[in-house]
Scaffold this motif. Structure first.
Motif, PDB file in Angstrom:
ATOM      1  N   GLY A 185      33.501  16.364   8.427  1.00 50.01           N
ATOM      2  CA  GLY A 185      32.909  15.424   7.493  1.00 50.01           C
ATOM      3  C   GLY A 185      33.753  14.171   7.355  1.00 50.01           C
ATOM      4  N   PRO A 186      33.238  13.150   6.650  1.00 52.07           N
ATOM      5  CA  PRO A 186      33.967  11.894   6.481  1.00 52.07           C
ATOM      6  C   PRO A 186      35.308  12.074   5.760  1.00 52.07           C
ATOM      7  CG  PRO A 186      31.767  11.761   5.504  1.00 52.07           C
ATOM      8  CD  PRO A 186      31.941  13.135   6.042  1.00 52.07           C
ATOM      9  N   ASP A 187      35.400  13.125   4.954  1.00 56.51           N
ATOM     10  CA  ASP A 187      36.653  13.386   4.231  1.00 56.51           C
ATOM     11  C   ASP A 187      37.622  14.244   5.036  1.00 56.51           C
ATOM     12  OD1 ASP A 187      35.292  15.769   4.195  1.00 56.51           O
ATOM     13  OD2 ASP A 187      35.299  16.004   2.017  1.00 56.51           O
ATOM     14  N   GLY A 188      37.254  14.555   6.287  1.00 57.48           N
ATOM     15  CA  GLY A 188      38.120  15.362   7.134  1.00 57.48           C
ATOM     16  C   GLY A 188      37.891  16.861   7.002  1.00 57.48           C
ATOM     17  N   GLN A 189      37.065  17.263   6.053  1.00 58.51           N
ATOM     18  CA  GLN A 189      36.782  18.684   5.839  1.00 58.51           C
ATOM     19  C   GLN A 189      35.732  19.181   6.840  1.00 58.51           C
ATOM     20  OE1 GLN A 189      38.329  20.716   3.549  1.00 58.51           O
ATOM     21  NE2 GLN A 189      39.649  18.943   3.226  1.00 58.51           N
ATOM     22  N   GLN A 190      35.795  20.459   7.143  1.00 61.94           N
ATOM     23  CA  GLN A 190      34.811  21.088   8.024  1.00 61.94           C
ATOM     24  C   GLN A 190      33.472  21.155   7.296  1.00 61.94           C
ATOM     25  OE1 GLN A 190      35.472  21.768  11.107  1.00 61.94           O
ATOM     26  NE2 GLN A 190      33.728  22.956  11.755  1.00 61.94           N
ATOM     27  N   ALA A 191      32.396  20.766   7.965  1.00 59.87           N
ATOM     28  CA  ALA A 191      31.056  20.787   7.394  1.00 59.87           C
ATOM     29  C   ALA A 191      30.088  21.297   8.458  1.00 59.87           C
ATOM     30  CB  ALA A 191      30.657  19.389   6.926  1.00 59.87           C
ATOM     31  N   MET A 192      28.840  21.493   8.062  1.00 61.99           N
ATOM     32  CA  MET A 192      27.803  21.931   8.987  1.00 61.99           C
ATOM     33  C   MET A 192      26.698  20.880   9.022  1.00 61.99           C
ATOM     34  SD  MET A 192      29.123  24.675  10.006  1.00 61.99           S
ATOM     35  CE  MET A 192      28.058  25.836  10.793  1.00 61.99           C
ATOM     36  N   GLN A 193      26.274  20.486  10.238  1.00 62.78           N
ATOM     37  CA  GLN A 193      25.167  19.548  10.419  1.00 62.78           C
ATOM     38  C   GLN A 193      23.925  20.353  10.759  1.00 62.78           C
ATOM     39  OE1 GLN A 193      24.771  15.943  10.335  1.00 62.78           O
ATOM     40  NE2 GLN A 193      22.706  16.759  10.346  1.00 62.78           N
ATOM     41  N   VAL A 194      22.891  20.225   9.938  1.00 61.98           N
ATOM     42  CA  VAL A 194      21.639  20.944  10.151  1.00 61.98           C
ATOM     43  C   VAL A 194      20.604  19.969  10.692  1.00 61.98           C
ATOM     44  CG1 VAL A 194      19.815  22.316   9.067  1.00 61.98           C
ATOM     45  CG2 VAL A 194      22.159  22.494   8.229  1.00 61.98           C
ATOM     46  N   SER A 195      19.834  20.420  11.678  1.00 60.46           N
ATOM     47  CA  SER A 195      18.707  19.621  12.172  1.00 60.46           C
ATOM     48  C   SER A 195      17.535  20.552  12.461  1.00 60.46           C
ATOM     49  CB  SER A 195      19.085  18.824  13.421  1.00 60.46           C
ATOM     50  OG  SER A 195      19.435  19.677  14.475  1.00 60.46           O
ATOM     51  N   ARG A 196      16.335  20.006  12.307  1.00 60.01           N
ATOM     52  CA  ARG A 196      15.099  20.733  12.631  1.00 60.01           C
ATOM     53  C   ARG A 196      14.355  19.922  13.675  1.00 60.01           C
ATOM     54  NH1 ARG A 196      12.558  20.727   7.008  1.00 60.01           N
ATOM     55  NH2 ARG A 196      10.648  20.854   8.209  1.00 60.01           N
ATOM     56  N   ILE A 197      14.007  20.552  14.780  1.00 57.90           N
ATOM     57  CA  ILE A 197      13.357  19.872  15.892  1.00 57.90           C
ATOM     58  C   ILE A 197      11.980  20.493  16.114  1.00 57.90           C
ATOM     59  CG2 ILE A 197      13.514  19.284  18.346  1.00 57.90           C
ATOM     60  CD1 ILE A 197      16.593  19.811  18.020  1.00 57.90           C
ATOM     61  N   SER A 198      10.964  19.632  16.176  1.00 55.75           N
ATOM     62  CA  SER A 198       9.617  20.126  16.466  1.00 55.75           C
ATOM     63  C   SER A 198       9.008  19.267  17.566  1.00 55.75           C
ATOM     64  CB  SER A 198       8.733  20.098  15.208  1.00 55.75           C
ATOM     65  OG  SER A 198       8.618  18.807  14.679  1.00 55.75           O
ATOM     66  N   GLY A 199       8.120  19.861  18.337  1.00 53.63           N
ATOM     67  CA  GLY A 199       7.435  19.160  19.408  1.00 53.63           C
ATOM     68  C   GLY A 199       5.947  19.116  19.127  1.00 53.63           C
ATOM     69  N   HIS A 200       5.335  17.975  19.435  1.00 52.65           N
ATOM     70  CA  HIS A 200       3.914  17.767  19.180  1.00 52.65           C
ATOM     71  C   HIS A 200       3.296  17.309  20.488  1.00 52.65           C
ATOM     72  CE1 HIS A 200       5.183  17.904  14.964  1.00 52.65           C
ATOM     73  NE2 HIS A 200       6.212  17.216  15.407  1.00 52.65           N
ATOM     74  N   GLU A 201       2.428  18.161  21.064  1.00 53.54           N
ATOM     75  CA  GLU A 201       1.887  17.898  22.395  1.00 53.54           C
ATOM     76  C   GLU A 201       0.518  17.250  22.353  1.00 53.54           C
ATOM     77  OE1 GLU A 201       2.714  20.878  25.651  1.00 53.54           O
ATOM     78  OE2 GLU A 201       2.816  22.143  23.859  1.00 53.54           O
ATOM     79  N   GLY A 202       0.311  16.375  23.302  1.00 56.48           N
ATOM     80  CA  GLY A 202      -0.995  15.769  23.516  1.00 56.48           C
ATOM     81  C   GLY A 202      -1.251  15.719  25.007  1.00 56.48           C
TER      82      GLY A 202
END
Length: 98
Positions: free
Chosen positions: A24-41
């Motif tokens: 993290g910006p403060d130097g501490q260990q953090a977790m980055q969460v992301s959600r990925i979805s796909g939309h097909e056409g």
């Protein structure tokens, strides 16, 4: 990178939820969460990635899901290489949100 990726059911179907350790910006260990979805056409795929609070707290994702729902894909008729990105055109009334 030492993170995890799991499949979960989301608003648009199966999503990939990724949790990656980071500093993290403060130097501490953090977790980055992301959600990925796909939309097909026909002959296209829209990949949407939510990060930060909307990814970690799904009850906060409403405005972002509305944005994904409002995307219109006009691929055109010309031949393209697989995986080639489509040109992004913003609507005339688009504005930056702070």
């Amino acid at each position: 990178m030492g993170g995890t990726a799991t499949e979960e059911e989301g608003t648009f179907g199966t999503e990939l939820v990724c949790v990656v350790p980071m500093q993290g910006p403060d130097g501490q260990q953090a977790m980055q969460v992301s959600r990925i979805s796909g939309h097909e056409g026909p002959n296209w795929l829209l990949r949407a990635t939510l990060m930060g609070q909307p990814a970690a707290e799904p009850e906060q994702d409403g405005p972002w899901l509305d944005t994904i729902r409002s995307v219109v894909v006009r691929r055109g008729r010309e031949a393209m290489a697989p995986g080639a990105p489509l040109r992004l055109t913003l609507p005339p009334d688009a504005r930056q949100v702070e």
